[in-house]
Design a protein around this motif. Structure first.
Motif, PDB file in Angstrom:
ATOM      1  N   TYR A 189       0.614  -1.177   0.054  1.00  0.00           N
ATOM      2  CA  TYR A 189       0.133   0.029   0.082  1.00  0.00           C
ATOM      3  C   TYR A 189       0.989   1.412  -0.129  1.00  0.00           C
ATOM      4  O   TYR A 189       2.094   1.189   0.497  1.00  0.00           O
ATOM      5  N   VAL A 190       0.371   2.411  -0.605  1.00  0.00           N
ATOM      6  CA  VAL A 190       0.785   3.611  -0.394  1.00  0.00           C
ATOM      7  C   VAL A 190      -0.091   4.291   0.502  1.00  0.00           C
ATOM      8  O   VAL A 190      -1.565   4.319   0.559  1.00  0.00           O
ATOM      9  N   THR A 191       0.478   5.305   1.347  1.00  0.00           N
ATOM     10  CA  THR A 191      -0.469   6.217   2.212  1.00  0.00           C
ATOM     11  C   THR A 191       0.017   7.612   1.836  1.00  0.00           C
ATOM     12  O   THR A 191       1.128   8.070   1.650  1.00  0.00           O
ATOM     13  N   LEU A 192      -1.126   8.592   1.469  1.00  0.00           N
ATOM     14  CA  LEU A 192      -0.800   9.676   1.119  1.00  0.00           C
ATOM     15  C   LEU A 192      -0.404  10.734   2.230  1.00  0.00           C
ATOM     16  O   LEU A 192      -0.799  10.537   3.358  1.00  0.00           O
ATOM     17  N   LYS A 193       0.308  11.612   2.039  1.00  0.00           N
ATOM     18  CA  LYS A 193       1.365  12.160   3.017  1.00  0.00           C
ATOM     19  C   LYS A 193       0.059  13.038   3.951  1.00  0.00           C
ATOM     20  O   LYS A 193      -0.900  13.598   3.057  1.00  0.00           O
ATOM     21  N   PRO A 194       0.231  13.143   5.196  1.00  0.00           N
ATOM     22  CA  PRO A 194      -0.583  13.801   6.053  1.00  0.00           C
ATOM     23  C   PRO A 194      -1.420  15.261   5.561  1.00  0.00           C
ATOM     24  O   PRO A 194      -2.393  15.435   5.969  1.00  0.00           O
ATOM     25  N   PHE A 195      -0.343  16.002   5.292  1.00  0.00           N
ATOM     26  CA  PHE A 195      -0.678  17.541   4.995  1.00  0.00           C
ATOM     27  C   PHE A 195      -1.798  17.552   3.938  1.00  0.00           C
ATOM     28  O   PHE A 195      -2.284  18.700   3.926  1.00  0.00           O
ATOM     29  N   LEU A 196      -1.910  16.587   3.028  1.00  0.00           N
ATOM     30  CA  LEU A 196      -2.906  16.755   1.929  1.00  0.00           C
ATOM     31  C   LEU A 196      -4.246  16.519   2.724  1.00  0.00           C
ATOM     32  O   LEU A 196      -5.292  16.860   2.040  1.00  0.00           O
ATOM     33  N   LYS A 197      -4.401  15.880   3.991  1.00  0.00           N
ATOM     34  CA  LYS A 197      -5.764  15.904   4.602  1.00  0.00           C
ATOM     35  C   LYS A 197      -6.010  17.195   5.299  1.00  0.00           C
ATOM     36  O   LYS A 197      -7.150  17.415   5.724  1.00  0.00           O
ATOM     37  N   LYS A 198      -4.994  18.114   5.480  1.00  0.00           N
ATOM     38  CA  LYS A 198      -5.292  19.244   6.311  1.00  0.00           C
ATOM     39  C   LYS A 198      -6.434  20.082   6.184  1.00  0.00           C
ATOM     40  O   LYS A 198      -7.146  20.185   7.130  1.00  0.00           O
ATOM     41  N   ASN A 199      -6.787  20.254   4.951  1.00  0.00           N
ATOM     42  CA  ASN A 199      -8.018  21.119   4.444  1.00  0.00           C
ATOM     43  C   ASN A 199      -8.668  20.484   3.615  1.00  0.00           C
ATOM     44  O   ASN A 199      -9.599  20.926   2.551  1.00  0.00           O
ATOM     45  N   LEU A 200      -8.890  19.270   3.971  1.00  0.00           N
ATOM     46  CA  LEU A 200      -9.857  18.221   3.017  1.00  0.00           C
ATOM     47  C   LEU A 200     -10.788  17.683   4.146  1.00  0.00           C
ATOM     48  O   LEU A 200     -10.465  16.844   4.990  1.00  0.00           O
ATOM     49  N   ILE A 201     -12.165  17.734   3.907  1.00  0.00           N
ATOM     50  CA  ILE A 201     -13.013  17.358   4.888  1.00  0.00           C
ATOM     51  C   ILE A 201     -13.764  16.109   3.977  1.00  0.00           C
ATOM     52  O   ILE A 201     -14.827  16.496   3.176  1.00  0.00           O
ATOM     53  N   PHE A 202     -14.005  14.967   4.528  1.00  0.00           N
ATOM     54  CA  PHE A 202     -14.910  14.033   3.743  1.00  0.00           C
ATOM     55  C   PHE A 202     -15.860  13.832   4.759  1.00  0.00           C
ATOM     56  O   PHE A 202     -16.361  13.922   6.191  1.00  0.00           O
TER      57      PHE A 202
END
Length: 281
Positions: A189-202
């Motif tokens: 697996y790859v895990t996307l870097k945490p900073f990409l989630k900073k301003n992303l709301i699911f």
């Protein structure tokens, strides 16, 4: 007469059964699939019915209405979970060229990815905004009706065998860095870097039954409306119109067009090939 045409009669009865099933689902669980494209919804119903080893829609309806676990499985079947990072790279390239310069002038940016599935395109948008120096003032809302797929999207995990294609997509989309900078690899697996989630709301949102929840500078809803009938498609277009700021942008899928909207004159076509539109009225 129908009685003289057994095949036609069977088809008519099946349509009635499916309508009753969808009405029952709406009354029992609150999910409204009554205006989905019939051929698509029929295919998904029979897929699950065969797994459950039932031989008629009426028999299947009884099971669905009494078994909430089965309903959850059927809900997953109804969800359209086909996506990839930088899917249709030309769309993201046009976004960089034609939308980013306008967003750059705004004090803040709100973008809605409607029907986001497992989140790959929303993460792709985060990468583009990061590279354009806009992510710090942006908020991306990514929504889907399937709560299970939303939980998966929040993890930001992707199987490793997808990354060769995703890297090519990223490059074609005008990526400016090494794509590997945006993820780490663990086993398969790859895990996307945490900073990409900073301003992303699911979050959970159903385009069929829910209403507008904010005002956005851009809405992306690609390859979702093709599964709706004309009545439902217009309802969703109304929702998007009400949710867009003046001059806001709407991005659709390659097989979708604003011309299907009863008020299509309220939009200006920005890019014909990539189905990008701007709200003008």
């Amino acid at each position: 007469m129908l009685l003289d045409q057994p095949n036609h009669l069977a088809e008519e009865i099946e349509k009635i059964e499916i309508k009753l099933l969808l009405e029952g689902i709406y009354q029992r669980y609150g999910y409204d699939f009554r205006n989905y494209a019939f051929s698509s919804i029929r295919r998904r119903i029979w897929y699950r019915a065969q797994i459950e080893e039932v031989h008629s829609i009426s028999e299947f309806q009884a099971k669905v209405l009494y078994d909430s676990d089965l309903m959850r499985k059927l809900l997953s079947d109804f969800s359209i979970n086909v996506t990839e990072m930088f899917r249709d790279p030309g769309f993201f390239k046009v976004f960089r060229l034609k939308v980013v310069p306008i967003l750059r002038e705004l004090p803040y940016i709100r973008i809605w990815h409607a029907g986001c599935s497992s989140g790959e395109e929303a993460y792709s948008m985060a990468i583009v905004l990061h590279e354009e120096g806009l992510y710090e003032k942006a908020q991306i809302y990514a929504t889907d009706m399937d709560e299970k797929i939303i939980e998966r999207a929040k993890q930001g995990k992707i199987t490793l065998d997808h990354m060769k294609l995703y890297t090519k997509n990223y490059q074609k989309a005008g990526g400016t860095k090494e794509f590997s900078e945006y993820y780490s690899v663990t086993d398969n697996y790859v895990t996307l870097k945490p900073f990409l989630k900073k301003n992303l709301i699911f979050a959970h949102h159903n385009l069929v039954t829910d209403h507008s929840f904010n005002e956005f500078h851009m809405i992306v809803c690609r390859n979702v409306l093709i599964y709706f009938n004309k009545q439902l498609t217009n309802r969703v277009y109304d929702l998007f119109y009400d949710s867009l700021s003046d001059g806001g942008f709407l991005g659709l899928g390659s097989k979708e067009s604003i011309n299907m909207y009863k008020s299509s004159s309220t939009y200006e076509e920005i890019d014909t090939v990539e189905r990008l539109y701007k709200k003008v009225k």
